[in-house]
Design a protein around this motif. Structure first.
Motif, PDB file in Angstrom:
ATOM      1  N   UNK A 258       0.837  -1.197   0.000  1.00 28.87           N
ATOM      2  CA  UNK A 258       0.000   0.000   0.000  1.00 28.87           C
ATOM      3  C   UNK A 258       0.876   1.254   0.000  1.00 28.87           C
ATOM      4  N   UNK A 259       1.892   1.268   0.850  1.00 28.21           N
ATOM      5  CA  UNK A 259       2.779   2.434   0.917  1.00 28.21           C
ATOM      6  C   UNK A 259       3.521   2.628  -0.397  1.00 28.21           C
ATOM      7  N   UNK A 260       4.014   1.533  -0.957  1.00 30.48           N
ATOM      8  CA  UNK A 260       4.772   1.631  -2.198  1.00 30.48           C
ATOM      9  C   UNK A 260       3.867   2.082  -3.348  1.00 30.48           C
ATOM     10  N   UNK A 261       2.631   1.597  -3.351  1.00 30.36           N
ATOM     11  CA  UNK A 261       1.684   2.004  -4.384  1.00 30.36           C
ATOM     12  C   UNK A 261       1.409   3.496  -4.351  1.00 30.36           C
ATOM     13  N   UNK A 262       1.263   4.056  -3.154  1.00 32.46           N
ATOM     14  CA  UNK A 262       1.026   5.500  -3.028  1.00 32.46           C
ATOM     15  C   UNK A 262       2.255   6.276  -3.494  1.00 32.46           C
ATOM     16  N   UNK A 263       3.442   5.781  -3.135  1.00 31.08           N
ATOM     17  CA  UNK A 263       4.687   6.437  -3.553  1.00 31.08           C
ATOM     18  C   UNK A 263       4.775   6.484  -5.078  1.00 31.08           C
ATOM     19  N   UNK A 264       4.468   5.372  -5.726  1.00 26.12           N
ATOM     20  CA  UNK A 264       4.537   5.325  -7.194  1.00 26.12           C
ATOM     21  C   UNK A 264       3.527   6.289  -7.816  1.00 26.12           C
ATOM     22  N   UNK A 265       2.357   6.400  -7.195  1.00 29.02           N
ATOM     23  CA  UNK A 265       1.325   7.279  -7.729  1.00 29.02           C
ATOM     24  C   UNK A 265       1.719   8.746  -7.624  1.00 29.02           C
ATOM     25  N   UNK A 266       2.505   9.089  -6.604  1.00 29.87           N
ATOM     26  CA  UNK A 266       2.887  10.481  -6.390  1.00 29.87           C
ATOM     27  C   UNK A 266       4.183  10.854  -7.114  1.00 29.87           C
ATOM     28  N   UNK A 267       4.923   9.862  -7.591  1.00 34.46           N
ATOM     29  CA  UNK A 267       6.180  10.134  -8.295  1.00 34.46           C
ATOM     30  C   UNK A 267       5.908  10.524  -9.748  1.00 34.46           C
ATOM     31  N   UNK A 268       6.936  11.046 -10.416  1.00 29.93           N
ATOM     32  CA  UNK A 268       6.817  11.368 -11.832  1.00 29.93           C
ATOM     33  C   UNK A 268       6.573  10.090 -12.630  1.00 29.93           C
ATOM     34  N   UNK A 269       5.831  10.186 -13.701  1.00 26.87           N
ATOM     35  CA  UNK A 269       5.600   9.045 -14.586  1.00 26.87           C
ATOM     36  C   UNK A 269       6.925   8.649 -15.240  1.00 26.87           C
ATOM     37  N   UNK A 270       7.050   7.400 -15.711  1.00 26.93           N
ATOM     38  CA  UNK A 270       8.311   6.951 -16.316  1.00 26.93           C
ATOM     39  C   UNK A 270       8.812   7.864 -17.442  1.00 26.93           C
ATOM     40  N   UNK A 271       7.917   8.293 -18.334  1.00 24.64           N
ATOM     41  CA  UNK A 271       8.321   9.181 -19.412  1.00 24.64           C
ATOM     42  C   UNK A 271       8.821  10.512 -18.896  1.00 24.64           C
ATOM     43  N   UNK A 272       8.139  11.052 -17.905  1.00 24.12           N
ATOM     44  CA  UNK A 272       8.565  12.310 -17.297  1.00 24.12           C
ATOM     45  C   UNK A 272       9.911  12.139 -16.606  1.00 24.12           C
ATOM     46  N   UNK A 273      10.100  10.965 -16.019  1.00 19.26           N
ATOM     47  CA  UNK A 273      11.357  10.691 -15.315  1.00 19.26           C
ATOM     48  C   UNK A 273      12.539  10.694 -16.274  1.00 19.26           C
ATOM     49  N   UNK A 274      12.390   9.996 -17.419  1.00 19.26           N
ATOM     50  CA  UNK A 274      13.476   9.963 -18.396  1.00 19.26           C
ATOM     51  C   UNK A 274      13.770  11.363 -18.933  1.00 19.26           C
ATOM     52  N   UNK A 275      12.727  12.143 -19.154  1.00 17.52           N
ATOM     53  CA  UNK A 275      12.922  13.512 -19.626  1.00 17.52           C
ATOM     54  C   UNK A 275      13.654  14.342 -18.574  1.00 17.52           C
ATOM     55  N   UNK A 276      13.332  14.123 -17.318  1.00 16.70           N
ATOM     56  CA  UNK A 276      13.989  14.847 -16.227  1.00 16.70           C
ATOM     57  C   UNK A 276      15.471  14.488 -16.154  1.00 16.70           C
ATOM     58  N   UNK A 277      15.786  13.187 -16.261  1.00 10.31           N
ATOM     59  CA  UNK A 277      17.179  12.757 -16.198  1.00 10.31           C
ATOM     60  C   UNK A 277      17.972  13.315 -17.382  1.00 10.31           C
ATOM     61  N   UNK A 278      17.367  13.316 -18.555  1.00  3.91           N
ATOM     62  CA  UNK A 278      18.040  13.856 -19.732  1.00  3.91           C
ATOM     63  C   UNK A 278      18.256  15.361 -19.584  1.00  3.91           C
ATOM     64  N   UNK A 279      17.338  16.031 -18.886  1.00  2.54           N
ATOM     65  CA  UNK A 279      17.513  17.447 -18.606  1.00  2.54           C
ATOM     66  C   UNK A 279      18.720  17.654 -17.691  1.00  2.54           C
ATOM     67  N   UNK A 280      18.838  16.809 -16.668  1.00  2.00           N
ATOM     68  CA  UNK A 280      20.000  16.887 -15.777  1.00  2.00           C
ATOM     69  C   UNK A 280      21.295  16.670 -16.532  1.00  2.00           C
ATOM     70  N   UNK A 281      21.278  15.705 -17.466  1.00  2.00           N
ATOM     71  CA  UNK A 281      22.468  15.439 -18.276  1.00  2.00           C
ATOM     72  C   UNK A 281      22.852  16.689 -19.079  1.00  2.00           C
ATOM     73  N   UNK A 282      21.864  17.396 -19.565  1.00  2.00           N
ATOM     74  CA  UNK A 282      22.141  18.599 -20.338  1.00  2.00           C
ATOM     75  C   UNK A 282      22.703  19.724 -19.491  1.00  2.00           C
ATOM     76  N   UNK A 283      22.464  19.652 -18.172  1.00  2.00           N
ATOM     77  CA  UNK A 283      22.947  20.697 -17.266  1.00  2.00           C
ATOM     78  C   UNK A 283      24.345  20.415 -16.746  1.00  2.00           C
ATOM     79  N   UNK A 284      24.844  19.170 -16.913  1.00  2.00           N
ATOM     80  CA  UNK A 284      26.165  18.827 -16.367  1.00  2.00           C
ATOM     81  C   UNK A 284      27.285  19.237 -17.315  1.00  2.00           C
TER      82      UNK A 284
END
Length: 284
Positions: A258-284
């Motif tokens: 139950x706790x893990x399910x809520x955490x996943x629901x509140x986190x960024x979606x997988x596509x958003x996550x990859x876009x976020x990481x690629x943004x970080x790569x562009x900032x390094x």
């Protein structure tokens, strides 16, 4: 012929407190000695044929040194063992890893589904070798270099789970702060981010980031991990529940799910996550 004694190479020493590892390495050493003597070779002659120093041969045969895979492959050839000696290399290589890591790797290898939220740092299955080494080198009291190499190798070896066919279903939720900390320096940080993008694109992996602007969520107490097996059983662990001990009781597992399910629901979606990481790569 070059003689390779490897006296100073860290990470292949035998841990005297690991009874299972000691027993395995001692057994292999006795087998090697018995085969050498049966072949009529003295230790010095065997060492010459192997291309290693005589001192290393004695250490391996007495169970004081874990033989590397290439050592066993060469010994198989020299002794004419027909593959019997080389076949031991995988089991022997695992002896260099701490027992608790071997036990964890065994569970991960048997799991058909793994879900993990990590509050601090990156999950061990996601870390590059350089990232893991930098973490172990930062520990205090400081590890000896041999222990650093041993722990790094053990953590890296667990990542063979990504090569399994069929692969297990893997889900990871990471805090944003872990992706922003340049562990090991800028170049290693970039390699780590690139590794996360690579893993996040695997079809059996779901990678999500919990952004720092989210308010309190059920993972604030620490890491949550759930492993499910083919026979329907499961084991879970949370730093913030049940005193941090592994649990298998269905009621306790439902709480963690139950706790893990809520955490996943509140986190960024997988596509958003990859876009976020690629943004970080562009900032390094």
């Amino acid at each position: 012929m070059e003689v390779r004694d490897e006296p100073e190479e860290p990470g292949w020493e035998v841990d005297p407190e690991d009874e299972q590892g000691v027993a395995l390495v001692t057994f292999v050493g006795r087998q090697l000695r018995a085969r050498r003597e049966a072949s009529g070779l003295r230790a010095a002659e065997f060492a010459t044929a192997m291309g290693y120093g005589e001192g290393l041969v004695y250490k391996v045969e007495s169970g004081k040194r874990i033989p590397r895979p290439e050592y066993l492959e060469k010994a198989d050839e020299v002794l004419g063992a027909g593959g019997a000696v080389a076949a031991m290399k995988d089991d022997v290589a695992e002896a260099r890893y701490p027992k608790k890591v071997r036990d964890l790797a065994d569970m991960e290898a048997r799991a058909v589904e793994i879900g993990a939220y990590v509050a601090h740092g990156l999950h061990g299955l996601l870390q590059t070798e350089g990232h893991a080494r930098a973490l172990f080198e930062a520990r205090r009291p400081a590890y000896a270099q041999g222990e650093v190499e041993r722990m790094t190798a053990a953590r890296t070896a667990r990542q063979s789970i990504f090569d399994r066919l069929p692969g297990p279903t893997l889900s990871f939720v990471q805090e944003e702060s872990a992706l922003r900390r340049p562990i090991g320096g800028t170049m290693e940080w970039r390699q780590q981010l690139e590794r996360l993008v690579q893993i996040g694109q695997l079809r059996n992996v779901t990678l999500q980031v919990m952004p720092t602007y989210r308010e309190a969520h059920p993972g604030m107490d620490g890491k949550i991990e759930l492993l499910k097996f083919q026979d329907g059983t499961a084991v879970g662990r949370s730093e913030g529940a049940f005193n941090g001990r592994p649990v298998t009781d269905p009621k306790q597992l439902r709480i963690l799910e139950m706790r893990y399910g809520i955490i996943r629901a509140e986190a960024l979606a997988p596509g958003e996550t990859l876009a976020f990481i690629e943004q970080l790569l562009g900032e390094t």
